[in-house]
Design a protein around this motif. Structure first.
Motif, PDB file in Angstrom:
ATOM      1  N   PHE A 150       0.815  -1.207   0.000  1.00 34.27           N
ATOM      2  CA  PHE A 150       0.000   0.000   0.000  1.00 34.27           C
ATOM      3  C   PHE A 150       0.854   1.265   0.000  1.00 34.27           C
ATOM      4  O   PHE A 150       0.346   2.345  -0.297  1.00 34.27           O
ATOM      5  CB  PHE A 150      -0.951  -0.007   1.197  1.00 34.27           C
ATOM      6  N   ASP A 151       2.144   1.141   0.307  1.00 38.11           N
ATOM      7  CA  ASP A 151       3.008   2.320   0.268  1.00 38.11           C
ATOM      8  C   ASP A 151       3.332   2.737  -1.153  1.00 38.11           C
ATOM      9  O   ASP A 151       3.630   3.896  -1.412  1.00 38.11           O
ATOM     10  CB  ASP A 151       4.311   2.068   1.051  1.00 38.11           C
ATOM     11  N   ARG A 152       3.271   1.791  -2.098  1.00 40.59           N
ATOM     12  CA  ARG A 152       3.536   2.144  -3.501  1.00 40.59           C
ATOM     13  C   ARG A 152       2.427   1.682  -4.443  1.00 40.59           C
ATOM     14  O   ARG A 152       2.612   1.642  -5.651  1.00 40.59           O
ATOM     15  CB  ARG A 152       4.883   1.602  -3.947  1.00 40.59           C
ATOM     16  N   TYR A 153       1.283   1.288  -3.880  1.00 45.12           N
ATOM     17  CA  TYR A 153       0.102   0.950  -4.669  1.00 45.12           C
ATOM     18  C   TYR A 153       0.408  -0.123  -5.714  1.00 45.12           C
ATOM     19  O   TYR A 153       0.214   0.065  -6.912  1.00 45.12           O
ATOM     20  CB  TYR A 153      -0.477   2.199  -5.336  1.00 45.12           C
ATOM     21  N   ALA A 154       0.882  -1.272  -5.225  1.00 46.96           N
ATOM     22  CA  ALA A 154       1.254  -2.347  -6.140  1.00 46.96           C
ATOM     23  C   ALA A 154       0.881  -3.700  -5.556  1.00 46.96           C
ATOM     24  O   ALA A 154       1.010  -3.935  -4.348  1.00 46.96           O
ATOM     25  CB  ALA A 154       2.756  -2.311  -6.436  1.00 46.96           C
ATOM     26  N   LEU A 155       0.418  -4.594  -6.428  1.00 47.26           N
ATOM     27  CA  LEU A 155       0.200  -5.997  -6.102  1.00 47.26           C
ATOM     28  C   LEU A 155       1.348  -6.814  -6.678  1.00 47.26           C
ATOM     29  O   LEU A 155       1.676  -6.681  -7.864  1.00 47.26           O
ATOM     30  CB  LEU A 155      -1.120  -6.489  -6.708  1.00 47.26           C
ATOM     31  N   GLU A 156       1.965  -7.662  -5.859  1.00 45.80           N
ATOM     32  CA  GLU A 156       3.101  -8.479  -6.289  1.00 45.80           C
ATOM     33  C   GLU A 156       2.715  -9.950  -6.214  1.00 45.80           C
ATOM     34  O   GLU A 156       2.221 -10.420  -5.183  1.00 45.80           O
ATOM     35  CB  GLU A 156       4.302  -8.204  -5.390  1.00 45.80           C
ATOM     36  N   ASP A 157       2.947 -10.689  -7.314  1.00 44.75           N
ATOM     37  CA  ASP A 157       2.623 -12.111  -7.286  1.00 44.75           C
ATOM     38  C   ASP A 157       3.833 -12.914  -6.803  1.00 44.75           C
ATOM     39  O   ASP A 157       4.862 -12.350  -6.404  1.00 44.75           O
ATOM     40  CB  ASP A 157       2.138 -12.589  -8.655  1.00 44.75           C
ATOM     41  N   GLU A 158       3.725 -14.225  -6.826  1.00 43.80           N
ATOM     42  CA  GLU A 158       4.773 -15.079  -6.268  1.00 43.80           C
ATOM     43  C   GLU A 158       6.072 -15.015  -7.054  1.00 43.80           C
ATOM     44  O   GLU A 158       7.141 -15.341  -6.521  1.00 43.80           O
ATOM     45  CB  GLU A 158       4.270 -16.528  -6.203  1.00 43.80           C
ATOM     46  N   THR A 159       6.027 -14.573  -8.311  1.00 48.38           N
ATOM     47  CA  THR A 159       7.235 -14.466  -9.126  1.00 48.38           C
ATOM     48  C   THR A 159       7.905 -13.100  -8.998  1.00 48.38           C
ATOM     49  O   THR A 159       8.974 -12.888  -9.547  1.00 48.38           O
ATOM     50  CB  THR A 159       6.911 -14.714 -10.612  1.00 48.38           C
ATOM     51  N   GLY A 160       7.261 -12.183  -8.283  1.00 49.51           N
ATOM     52  CA  GLY A 160       7.795 -10.828  -8.147  1.00 49.51           C
ATOM     53  C   GLY A 160       7.242  -9.848  -9.146  1.00 49.51           C
ATOM     54  O   GLY A 160       7.560  -8.657  -9.099  1.00 49.51           O
ATOM     55  N   GLU A 161       6.371 -10.310 -10.054  1.00 54.50           N
ATOM     56  CA  GLU A 161       5.756  -9.394 -11.029  1.00 54.50           C
ATOM     57  C   GLU A 161       4.757  -8.497 -10.308  1.00 54.50           C
ATOM     58  O   GLU A 161       3.962  -8.968  -9.490  1.00 54.50           O
ATOM     59  CB  GLU A 161       5.058 -10.175 -12.126  1.00 54.50           C
ATOM     60  N   GLU A 162       4.780  -7.204 -10.635  1.00 54.92           N
ATOM     61  CA  GLU A 162       3.925  -6.245  -9.948  1.00 54.92           C
ATOM     62  C   GLU A 162       2.884  -5.640 -10.889  1.00 54.92           C
ATOM     63  O   GLU A 162       3.155  -5.412 -12.064  1.00 54.92           O
ATOM     64  CB  GLU A 162       4.755  -5.124  -9.314  1.00 54.92           C
TER      65      GLU A 162
END
Length: 231
Positions: free
Chosen positions: A138-150
């Motif tokens: 929430f500090d950079r408004y990003a969802l990260e999956d298990e591979t690190g893709e945002e």
């Protein structure tokens, strides 16, 4: 330091009226009459709240609202003379947090800004949540999956996501969403929530016909079914 509110409106009288009311309420302000000046200022400073008129002389206001919601992370409140329901719905769908119709009482604008800032303050202590292989930053408004893709999400989408993550496996009614997230109840609010939830499901790669995480309980509300941990 007091919150910084930027005002983007091509009418000098409205800019002055809002600046005076906000200064009296203890806010810092910056005012702009054109989108190009406003965008140049954003490269040097980050406002807490952006008040944006849709009827700008040099840029489409709705396009600007969408970019602000995705890239700036500031609270975005539209101030506009467009009173039609569809205009309000479109603005909220594009990521605005609130929509105020002209003419308005400056005290109402101050109250709406304070309500939005209280919502952000309540959500400030924890910036990262992990659930079902995902990490929400929430500090950079990003969802990260298990591979690190945002994948980025807007501030408005983030408010809904945080509401789900803070109350997993509990029914969240539309009335509770409206009370917690603010904004006027009614068709425009309901449609905006539908769009934000649909976009969150897409970003979480949910099957729209059978979502695993955000379940719709028809006639009641929503339940988030993930296992959540905060850090």
């Amino acid at each position: 330091m007091s919150a910084l509110v930027t005002i983007l409106d091509d009418e000098p009288a409205i800019r002055q009226m809002l600046s005076d009311a906000l200064a009296e309420a203890g806010f810092r302000t910056m005012s702009f009459g054109r989108a190009t000046e406003f965008e140049a200022a954003l490269r040097r400073t980050t406002p807490d709240v952006c008040l944006v008129d849709l009827g700008l002389p040099d840029r489409d206001g709705l396009t600007l609202v969408h970019r602000l919601a995705l890239e700036q992370g500031a609270t975005v409140i539209i101030i506009s003379g467009r009173a039609q329901v569809q205009d309000r719905v479109t603005g909220l769908e594009l990521g605005a947090d609130d929509y105020i119709i002209k003419p308005f009482d400056p005290a109402e604008v101050v109250a709406r800004i304070r309500a939005r800032l209280r919502t952000r303050t309540r959500s400030a202590p924890s910036d990262t949540a992990r659930f079902n292989g995902w990490t929400a930053h929430f500090d950079r408004y990003a969802l990260e999956d298990e591979t690190g893709e945002e994948t980025t999400f807007s501030h408005a989408e983030g408010e809904v996501l945080r509401l789900f993550l803070e109350s997993p496996k509990r029914l969240i009614t539309r009335a509770h969403m409206q009370e917690t997230l603010g904004g006027a109840a009614g068709e425009s609010f309901d449609r905006a929530m539908d769009v934000r939830i649909s976009r969150l499901r897409t970003k979480l790669r949910e099957d729209p016909k059978n979502p695993r995480l955000i379940k719709t309980i028809y006639g009641a509300g929503y339940i988030f079914l993930g296992d959540v941990s905060w850090s």
